[in-house]
Design an enzyme around this catalytic site. Sequence first.
Site, PDB file in Angstrom:
ATOM      1  N   PHE A 142     -54.404  45.795  10.311  1.00 24.89           N
ATOM      2  CA  PHE A 142     -54.361  44.931  12.302  1.00 24.89           C
ATOM      3  C   PHE A 142     -53.180  44.340  11.589  1.00 24.89           C
ATOM      4  CE2 PHE A 142     -57.793  46.402  14.682  1.00 24.89           C
ATOM      5  CZ  PHE A 142     -57.475  47.811  14.677  1.00 24.89           C
ATOM      6  N   CYS A 161     -50.063  44.619   8.866  1.00 25.20           N
ATOM      7  CA  CYS A 161     -48.932  43.897   8.438  1.00 25.20           C
ATOM      8  C   CYS A 161     -47.842  43.738   9.272  1.00 25.20           C
ATOM      9  CB  CYS A 161     -48.905  45.773   7.836  1.00 25.20           C
ATOM     10  SG  CYS A 161     -47.228  46.165   7.406  1.00 25.20           S
ATOM     11  N   CYS A 180     -51.486   5.950 -20.530  1.00 27.39           N
ATOM     12  CA  CYS A 180     -50.396   5.919 -20.137  1.00 27.39           C
ATOM     13  C   CYS A 180     -49.374   6.351 -20.308  1.00 27.39           C
ATOM     14  CB  CYS A 180     -49.737   5.286 -19.039  1.00 27.39           C
ATOM     15  SG  CYS A 180     -48.020   4.432 -18.438  1.00 27.39           S
ATOM     16  N   CYS A 200     -52.392  -1.421  -1.871  1.00 28.61           N
ATOM     17  CA  CYS A 200     -53.080   0.626  -2.303  1.00 28.61           C
ATOM     18  C   CYS A 200     -53.769   1.148  -0.782  1.00 28.61           C
ATOM     19  CB  CYS A 200     -53.528   0.733  -3.001  1.00 28.61           C
ATOM     20  SG  CYS A 200     -54.813   2.338  -3.856  1.00 28.61           S
TER      21      CYS A 200
END
Lengths: 465, 443
Positions: free
Chosen positions: A132, A134, A341, A375
Amino acid sequence: MPDLSINFAGIKSPNPFWLASAPPTNSGYQVMKAFDAGWGGAVWKTLGVPVVNVSSRYGSVNYRDKRMIGFNNIELISDRPLADNLREIEEVKKYFPNHAVIASLMVQSRAEWHQIVRDVTNAGSDGIELNFGCPHGMCERGMGSAVGQEPEVLRTIVEWVMEVAQIPVIVKLTPNISDITEPARAARLGGADAISLINTIQSIVGVDLDKFAPYPIVDGKGTNGGYCGPAVKPIALNMIKNCAQDPEVRLPISGIGGIENWRDAVEHILLGASSVQVCTAAMHFGFGIIREMTAGLEQYMTEKGFHTIYDMVGKALPNVLHWEELNLKYKVTANIHEDKCIGCQLCYTACEDGAHQAIALREGTRVPEIIEENCVGCNLCSLVCPVENCITMERTDSGTEHLTWKERTEAETIPTTFNDDRAGGLHHWVPEPTAALGKEKHKTLPGKARQLGNPAPATDVVNES
Amino acid sequence: MAEYLPPTTEQEFHANFAQIKPRMNNTEALYESSRCLFCFDAPCIKACPTGIDIPQFIRQINTGNVTGAALTIYEANYFGNACGKVCPTEVLCEGACVYNLQDVKPIEIGRLQSFATRQVIESDRKLFGPGLTNGRKVAVIGAGPAGISCACELRALGYEVDVFEARSQPSGLTVYGVAPYKITNEEVLAEMAYLQAQFGYRVQYNSPITTREDLQALEEAYDAIFLGIGLGKTNALLLPGEERENCVGAVEFIEQLRQHHHRVAVGRKVIVLGGGNTAMDAASESSRLGAENVILAYRRGKEEMGAYDFEYDLAKSVGVKGLFNVAPVEIVGNGKVEGVKFIRTATVDGQVQIVPGSEFVEPCDMVIKATGQAKQTHFLSYIPGLQVDSKGRVVADAYTGQTTNPKYFASGDARNGGAEVVNAAAEAKVAARGIHTYLTSTN
């Protein structure tokens, strides 16, 4: 050694990995080859009145150097004679009596449903899956997702099937709907034994810039297709969670959508699936990927101490809440580990342009600095950072307080109108445009090239082809 | 045993001198460009003397806009293709790539750059055109990286430009002085032809400007003159025996090699004198030409060589051996070179001192002197009022390239004493702008 075998709504399978109903399960040859490779089950490519397919029929979403992170198709159900398919199902079961063979079906009238259900049962199928889902081609003919989008119709057809079904029946749902639990509930009301989701999502994967036509192109034209592949996993996971948490669904779930490795499978299982179906990955890499999937799942279960699949099914569900139930007092703040970093400053631009201006650049170093008071702990910097564990989110609240939006609503401590001091909208102050421009003007790219000036462009327009 | 057999055909020559930065195919370029992080205020841009917006052109390659990538490159640097191949990217853009800090292979910026520009050159797609004619004329002396870059920029500004070149081909160093494994003649000349077709400057080949009369004629016919004359021949060592056969200058040797390929003879045992990048090239080239033994002799220690580490590594990788702390005192032989008499040295307080009584003769049948190039001070003395510094470099304003004779501008090796192609390309653009400012303000 963990036990990978499952009993999914009565369908037994040596492991939870099934091939989804799709091109890889188009023939007995493929299904037997897959079982030999290690797959636990296969949902046979949908049987119905055989169709004619177009050429071409697949489209791909490539991302940078990665191929097929998204995939779509405009292929329809089986284009092979029903008798051939039934004969091959019987043959497969003869050689592989302990593997799961599930027949996917799609027909229209009650009589046709009765007939085909009997046919595949006679052929020896272990279960039935009602397609049921497609989203292209078949839905225009009143089948596939056209049924999945109408819970009442879906329920009626499930009832027709259950009138004659002697083997377990799975209803495969379409994601092309606003609330996946509605068809899921209808499936249960109709008497289905299980649900599977998601089918493909209606999509256009791209447009050819020269031919002005969508992919895949059929004689200069195209149509919308069904989207799948790694890119759809997040959508599938959410819908599986929705069905798994709904008290009115309570059916075994076969998870489908973007499963390419053991981790994807485990995620589906942790959110409530107890079998998983794979298609795009098998089309991309072949049946051999099953070795990595079973090995990874086994390793994970061993490390976590899970003895059976059922020890882990839905294990993450208690931690998936509604937004209003989350703790508003919990706080994390970004922390840049300077030693790791590499100075790309992607975190800086992301936070500056896309978040809260909580990262600063410093003279004499390319290592950015977190401005803690700005922040909000959104996570963006740590997501864009290309270095592992370079930016970590660390808890900064005391851990003693817990307050949710729901609790605040109940305590009536939240504003419900702008004309409330707490909403900050009293008198609806409009900022002066200049106030936003007060920030120091940043040196932006490109640098020297522009300063040195550019030659005059050619008169003819550069048209990339 | 030599690593390379002497090449006897063009094919063998190209095999021995295979490009160290070969052309990328589309897939390679897609994969490599996918890795670029698109850094903010990218270090690679800052490391490039011409300031190419590198993340931008890499992203353009990645999105299939290769023409746009070439435009980005050429906007900053007219030697975009050549620089991608001959630049010391290891110490410039690629050396600045943040991936180095993660011990990840840096993006191959040089090869990506050449990938984009070469595609555009081959497609013959027009990216630029000359500016509106402003009625003024500039003479450019020298068709090297400085001269051609200056000519392009001046044409873009609307000047009529005539380039005077002593040799028969344009592009100077890149076609006469760079090792053949860095770039091929065809590639260099294709870029030159492309630029000339875009900008429409004129070049007169085999037209050396050597006399005061030549200069006077230019001064009368042109509004300004640009000096892109580069450096001269290899410096003489002033050692006994230097005149012997098979004792050659590195610059002259490399020029022969670039023009005549496998038809250039090399000794069986070659000694290269010097510790700079040219010495590394000459040594590496001798080895690739089939010399059995190549010795690189330098008067100080290995660490003190002026050459980039990667250039020394490249020479070592083809079998070149180092001989350090030795100074040549005589080229010995009987008509032909038969060896070099060295004396050992020691560095005391930064000064090279000879070790008395330590002379020895290292036999060889060829000596290549890579001991620096002479400045063209004699020619420069013909220009009235032109100041030259104590090292023979033309004195010019850093922001305009204007010399002490206001009509003359200079950049490239003549002014900086010898640097990379990319430096010449960058400085020439500055000088062209300087000429423009000068001519528009003295109206």
